[in-house]
Design a protein around this motif. Structure first.
Motif, PDB file in Angstrom:
ATOM      1  N   PRO A  75       0.818  -1.222   0.000  1.00 57.57           N
ATOM      2  CA  PRO A  75       0.000   0.000   0.000  1.00 57.57           C
ATOM      3  C   PRO A  75       0.850   1.271   0.000  1.00 57.57           C
ATOM      4  N   MET A  76       1.968   1.236   0.718  1.00 54.35           N
ATOM      5  CA  MET A  76       2.795   2.444   0.781  1.00 54.35           C
ATOM      6  C   MET A  76       3.388   2.791  -0.581  1.00 54.35           C
ATOM      7  N   PHE A  77       3.562   1.800  -1.434  1.00 53.39           N
ATOM      8  CA  PHE A  77       3.989   2.045  -2.808  1.00 53.39           C
ATOM      9  C   PHE A  77       3.060   3.059  -3.458  1.00 53.39           C
ATOM     10  N   HIS A  78       1.756   2.814  -3.324  1.00 49.66           N
ATOM     11  CA  HIS A  78       0.770   3.695  -3.962  1.00 49.66           C
ATOM     12  C   HIS A  78       0.712   5.058  -3.304  1.00 49.66           C
ATOM     13  N   TYR A  79       0.786   5.074  -1.950  1.00 49.74           N
ATOM     14  CA  TYR A  79       0.661   6.361  -1.270  1.00 49.74           C
ATOM     15  C   TYR A  79       1.879   7.246  -1.536  1.00 49.74           C
ATOM     16  N   VAL A  80       3.065   6.640  -1.590  1.00 50.74           N
ATOM     17  CA  VAL A  80       4.267   7.425  -1.890  1.00 50.74           C
ATOM     18  C   VAL A  80       4.173   7.974  -3.312  1.00 50.74           C
ATOM     19  N   GLU A  81       3.755   7.132  -4.228  1.00 49.10           N
ATOM     20  CA  GLU A  81       3.643   7.573  -5.624  1.00 49.10           C
ATOM     21  C   GLU A  81       2.598   8.675  -5.784  1.00 49.10           C
ATOM     22  N   LEU A  82       1.493   8.512  -5.055  1.00 48.74           N
ATOM     23  CA  LEU A  82       0.422   9.507  -5.142  1.00 48.74           C
ATOM     24  C   LEU A  82       0.895  10.860  -4.619  1.00 48.74           C
ATOM     25  N   PHE A  83       1.557  10.820  -3.468  1.00 48.73           N
ATOM     26  CA  PHE A  83       2.080  12.060  -2.881  1.00 48.73           C
ATOM     27  C   PHE A  83       3.057  12.714  -3.854  1.00 48.73           C
ATOM     28  N   ARG A  84       3.934  11.897  -4.405  1.00 50.07           N
ATOM     29  CA  ARG A  84       4.955  12.413  -5.296  1.00 50.07           C
ATOM     30  C   ARG A  84       4.322  13.008  -6.554  1.00 50.07           C
ATOM     31  N   SER A  85       3.254  12.369  -7.028  1.00 48.57           N
ATOM     32  CA  SER A  85       2.649  12.884  -8.253  1.00 48.57           C
ATOM     33  C   SER A  85       2.003  14.240  -8.016  1.00 48.57           C
ATOM     34  N   THR A  86       1.494  14.497  -6.784  1.00 46.34           N
ATOM     35  CA  THR A  86       0.893  15.822  -6.559  1.00 46.34           C
ATOM     36  C   THR A  86       1.955  16.902  -6.386  1.00 46.34           C
ATOM     37  N   VAL A  87       3.068  16.591  -5.707  1.00 51.06           N
ATOM     38  CA  VAL A  87       4.039  17.658  -5.444  1.00 51.06           C
ATOM     39  C   VAL A  87       5.121  17.767  -6.511  1.00 51.06           C
ATOM     40  N   LEU A  88       5.341  16.687  -7.287  1.00 53.77           N
ATOM     41  CA  LEU A  88       6.491  16.713  -8.184  1.00 53.77           C
ATOM     42  C   LEU A  88       6.152  16.489  -9.658  1.00 53.77           C
ATOM     43  N   THR A  89       5.532  15.341  -9.955  1.00 55.86           N
ATOM     44  CA  THR A  89       5.377  14.992 -11.370  1.00 55.86           C
ATOM     45  C   THR A  89       4.083  15.512 -11.986  1.00 55.86           C
ATOM     46  N   GLY A  90       3.052  15.683 -11.163  1.00 62.78           N
ATOM     47  CA  GLY A  90       1.785  16.180 -11.681  1.00 62.78           C
ATOM     48  C   GLY A  90       0.984  15.144 -12.457  1.00 62.78           C
ATOM     49  N   SER A  91       1.476  13.909 -12.533  1.00 63.45           N
ATOM     50  CA  SER A  91       0.734  12.889 -13.289  1.00 63.45           C
ATOM     51  C   SER A  91      -0.088  12.022 -12.336  1.00 63.45           C
ATOM     52  N   LEU A  92      -1.294  12.495 -12.033  1.00 61.15           N
ATOM     53  CA  LEU A  92      -2.164  11.779 -11.103  1.00 61.15           C
ATOM     54  C   LEU A  92      -2.637  10.471 -11.706  1.00 61.15           C
ATOM     55  N   PRO A  93      -2.886   9.458 -10.861  1.00 61.43           N
ATOM     56  CA  PRO A  93      -3.488   8.222 -11.376  1.00 61.43           C
ATOM     57  C   PRO A  93      -4.943   8.480 -11.758  1.00 61.43           C
ATOM     58  N   GLY A  94      -5.552   7.541 -12.479  1.00 56.44           N
ATOM     59  CA  GLY A  94      -6.941   7.702 -12.905  1.00 56.44           C
ATOM     60  C   GLY A  94      -7.892   7.733 -11.720  1.00 56.44           C
ATOM     61  N   LEU A  95      -9.127   8.132 -12.001  1.00 49.53           N
ATOM     62  CA  LEU A  95     -10.120   8.274 -10.940  1.00 49.53           C
ATOM     63  C   LEU A  95     -10.396   6.945 -10.232  1.00 49.53           C
ATOM     64  N   ALA A  96     -10.433   5.862 -11.017  1.00 46.56           N
ATOM     65  CA  ALA A  96     -10.713   4.547 -10.431  1.00 46.56           C
ATOM     66  C   ALA A  96      -9.622   4.184  -9.428  1.00 46.56           C
ATOM     67  N   SER A  97      -8.388   4.390  -9.839  1.00 47.63           N
ATOM     68  CA  SER A  97      -7.265   4.057  -8.966  1.00 47.63           C
ATOM     69  C   SER A  97      -7.272   4.938  -7.719  1.00 47.63           C
ATOM     70  N   LEU A  98      -7.596   6.203  -7.921  1.00 47.63           N
ATOM     71  CA  LEU A  98      -7.642   7.150  -6.809  1.00 47.63           C
ATOM     72  C   LEU A  98      -8.706   6.732  -5.789  1.00 47.63           C
ATOM     73  N   THR A  99      -9.885   6.385  -6.311  1.00 47.41           N
ATOM     74  CA  THR A  99     -10.968   5.949  -5.434  1.00 47.41           C
ATOM     75  C   THR A  99     -10.558   4.700  -4.658  1.00 47.41           C
ATOM     76  N   ALA A 100      -9.917   3.765  -5.361  1.00 57.18           N
ATOM     77  CA  ALA A 100      -9.493   2.528  -4.705  1.00 57.18           C
ATOM     78  C   ALA A 100      -8.524   2.838  -3.563  1.00 57.18           C
ATOM     79  N   GLN A 101      -7.604   3.767  -3.795  1.00 59.75           N
ATOM     80  CA  GLN A 101      -6.630   4.101  -2.752  1.00 59.75           C
ATOM     81  C   GLN A 101      -7.304   4.754  -1.550  1.00 59.75           C
ATOM     82  N   GLY A 102      -8.288   5.605  -1.826  1.00 59.79           N
ATOM     83  CA  GLY A 102      -9.018   6.245  -0.738  1.00 59.79           C
ATOM     84  C   GLY A 102      -9.806   5.230   0.066  1.00 59.79           C
ATOM     85  N   LEU A 103     -10.501   4.343  -0.640  1.00 60.59           N
ATOM     86  CA  LEU A 103     -11.317   3.340   0.044  1.00 60.59           C
ATOM     87  C   LEU A 103     -10.443   2.385   0.853  1.00 60.59           C
TER      88      LEU A 103
END
Ligand SMILES: Nc1ncnc2c1ncn2[C@@H]1O[C@H](COP(=O)(O)OP(=O)(O)OP(=O)(O)O)[C@@H](O)[C@H]1O
Ligand SMILES: [Mg+2]
Lengths: 260, 274
Positions: B222-250
């Protein structure tokens, strides 16, 4: 005084809705492992081998009594009788293993103080930390702060770290915080023994003041004189059971002559 | 008139899961005081104080960049920010889950004396972690600008990965705290586990560097996804798709609910363990 235990618990409690504290056949069991299992590894191995065994220690057994509004009830008994356990079960710290505890109103537990303070923080910061552990809001604590320090007589030290306080000073601060506010039910466990004589008198005086305002107090003490002076009724605990409950003169007499 | 109808009845049947929420709301000042205490004691113990929160990841970043940017054949600038952003969110997770256990142990002697909603200690640890994270994001942004990398617009979505990771972290912290009073070896064991977990998470290395098989395996972390998500908001700007985002939140929510359930189920017995 005692409610017969064959009476349905529901009914007994409701019929005396006026009591501030009511205990119905309360038992408290400590479960002690026969050999200490301090690590998860060992626990898992033993669980797997079905070698986990416990010894039950009943610190309270079938204790039933009630405390009326405004009453000061003294609690006596030898070491290990279950006095502190009794106050803890009323203070909601321990959930009774059997039986039922009902209390009304706010509760202020003044039980073996000392924990809840942080040695690196100042006296002032600790007053707020400890107050919040007792469930107070910030505005309540702001309003009562001066009064707390006045009572503890620690204005000269209030901004020094707590590790520089003597144990008596810490006890005074703790007592001052714990008793800063009126509470409907006050539970006192031998805490008065720590301060010097003058401070003890001051504490008793404050207890009496709250009692005059209508507080109900349970008072554990090893000092029979104090109990006789403060309380009309006394409870004698022995081995986790109620040995006697009645007018404090009579109970204290019986208790002290049993010791002799 | 004071309200003396307020009643405690040990026989009342109530779900500890729900009751704990209610208690915690009444003790919101306690949470605030616990956060203040952690921050103040940290500040008092070291000369650098609060600044340490910011400097610590920077030093780690500097060392790692010197050593690894060449090894991974990564442009130095990007690598430095890659490491720093990963460290911020990883440290938030690791320190908060450890602190939740530490707070529970600190409270130990206290739980035997006064009633407190026991989740307050893990929630306080989370609050402290959030304060530290915010304090560390500021120097991150400064460094980023100094290196000439303008943070992407997704920076505005920063609360999202922090919320998801926070829920996950609180769930883990609560589950661990529920055992810490029973067994002394939980905390050291978890620390060892964390060290291994760190290397299974793309904090100091880029995911692209891994062979495809291994990368697929790491998706279960799980931390793989959370680290990548954090990094995408502050650094790369390439957010995952909505489905993936929802899955991570849930998923974060589910871990939180599970942790809360595990912790509150036995909360009544903790005072017996002191
Ligand atoms: N945390 C605990 N774990 C196991 N047993 C305990 C625990 N606390 C108390 N006991 C046991 O419960 C019994 C009652 O203890 P308690 O502290 O209520 O006695 P007490 O009447 O307050 O004694 P004292 O006068 O020394 O304060 C004792 O036999 C004690 O060994
Ligand atoms: Mg005692």
């Amino acid at each position: 005084m005692l409610i017969k235990s064959d009476q349905p618990v529901e009914k007994a409690v409701r019929s005396r809705a006026a009591a501030m504290v009511a205990l119905e056949g309360v038992s408290v069991r400590y479960r002690l492992p026969i050999e200490r299992v301090p690590t998860f590894k060992e626990f898992a191995i033993r669980w797997f081998q079905r070698r986990l065994s416990y010894r039950d220690l009943w610190a309270l057994r079938e204790v039933s009594f009630e405390v009326e509004p405004g009453e000061i009830l003294g609690v006596v008994g030898p070491n290990g009788a279950g006095k502190s356990t009794l106050l803890k079960v009323i203070a909601r710290v321990l959930h009774p293993s059997q039986g039922r505890v009902v209390t009304r109103g706010s509760i202020a537990p003044i039980l073996e103080l000392g924990g809840g303070f942080h040695p690196e923080l100042t006296g002032r910061e600790n007053v707020y930390l400890f107050g919040s552990l007792l469930g107070r809001t910030r505005s309540e604590m702001d309003a009562g702060f001066e009064e707390v320090v006045d009572f503890a007589e620690l204005w000269d030290f209030i901004d020094a770290p707590l590790r520089t306080y003597s144990s008596g000073m810490q006890a005074r601060l703790a007592f001052a915080v714990a008793t800063a506010e009126f509470a409907d039910v006050i539970l006192v466990d031998e805490v008065l023994a720590v301060g010097d004589l003058r401070f003890q008198e001051k504490c008793l005086h404050r207890m009496n003041g709250y009692s005059d305002q209508g507080a109900t107090i349970l008072f554990v003490s090893h000092n029979p004189g104090t109990i006789e002076r403060m309380c009309e009724r006394a409870l004698w605990l022995s081995n986790g059971t109620v040995k006697d409950l009645g007018s404090s003169d009579r109970v204290i007499n019986a208790y002290t002559s049993a010791l002799a | 008139m004071r309200d003396i109808a307020l009643m405690y009845d040990s026989a009342r049947r109530q779900s500890p899961f729900v009751e704990e929420f209610r208690s915690l709301l009444r003790y919101s000042e306690l949470i605030r005081q616990l956060i203040l205490r952690s921050i103040k004691t940290r500040y008092k113990r070291s000369i650098l104080g609060i600044a340490w929160t910011m400097i610590n990841p920077l030093l780690t970043m500097a060392v790692l960049t010197l050593v690894f940017s060449r090894l991974f054949q990564f442009p130095t600038r990007t690598y430095a920010l890659h490491v720093l952003s990963g460290l911020l969110i990883w440290n938030f997770f690791a320190q908060t889950s450890l602190a939740a256990m530490g707070e529970m142990m600190w409270s130990g002697s206290l739980l035997g004396r006064i009633y407190v909603p026991k989740t307050a200690f893990a929630v306080g640890a989370l609050g402290t972690g959030l304060v530290n994270l915010v304090l560390a994001v500021i120097p991150y942004l400064v460094i980023s600008l100094l290196l000439g990398v303008i943070p992407p617009a997704t920076l505005l979505l920063l609360p999202v990965p922090v919320l998801f990771t926070g829920l996950f972290t609180l769930g883990v912290g609560l589950a661990l705290s529920s055992m810490v009073l029973y067994f002394q070896d939980i905390q050291p064991t978890y620390e060892i586990l964390l060290a291994a977990w760190f290397y299974l998470t793309p904090v100091i290395y880029p995911v692209g560097l891994l062979p495809a098989g291994l990368a697929a395996l790491l998706k279960w972390n799980p931390m793989f996804h959370y680290v990548e998500l954090f990094r995408s908001t502050v650094l790369t700007g390439s957010l995952p798709g909505l489905a993936s985002l929802t899955a991570q939140g849930l998923f974060g929510l589910a871990v939180f609910v599970l942790g809360w359930w595990i912790f509150t189920r036995r909360a009544r017995d903790y005072a017996y363990q002191i």
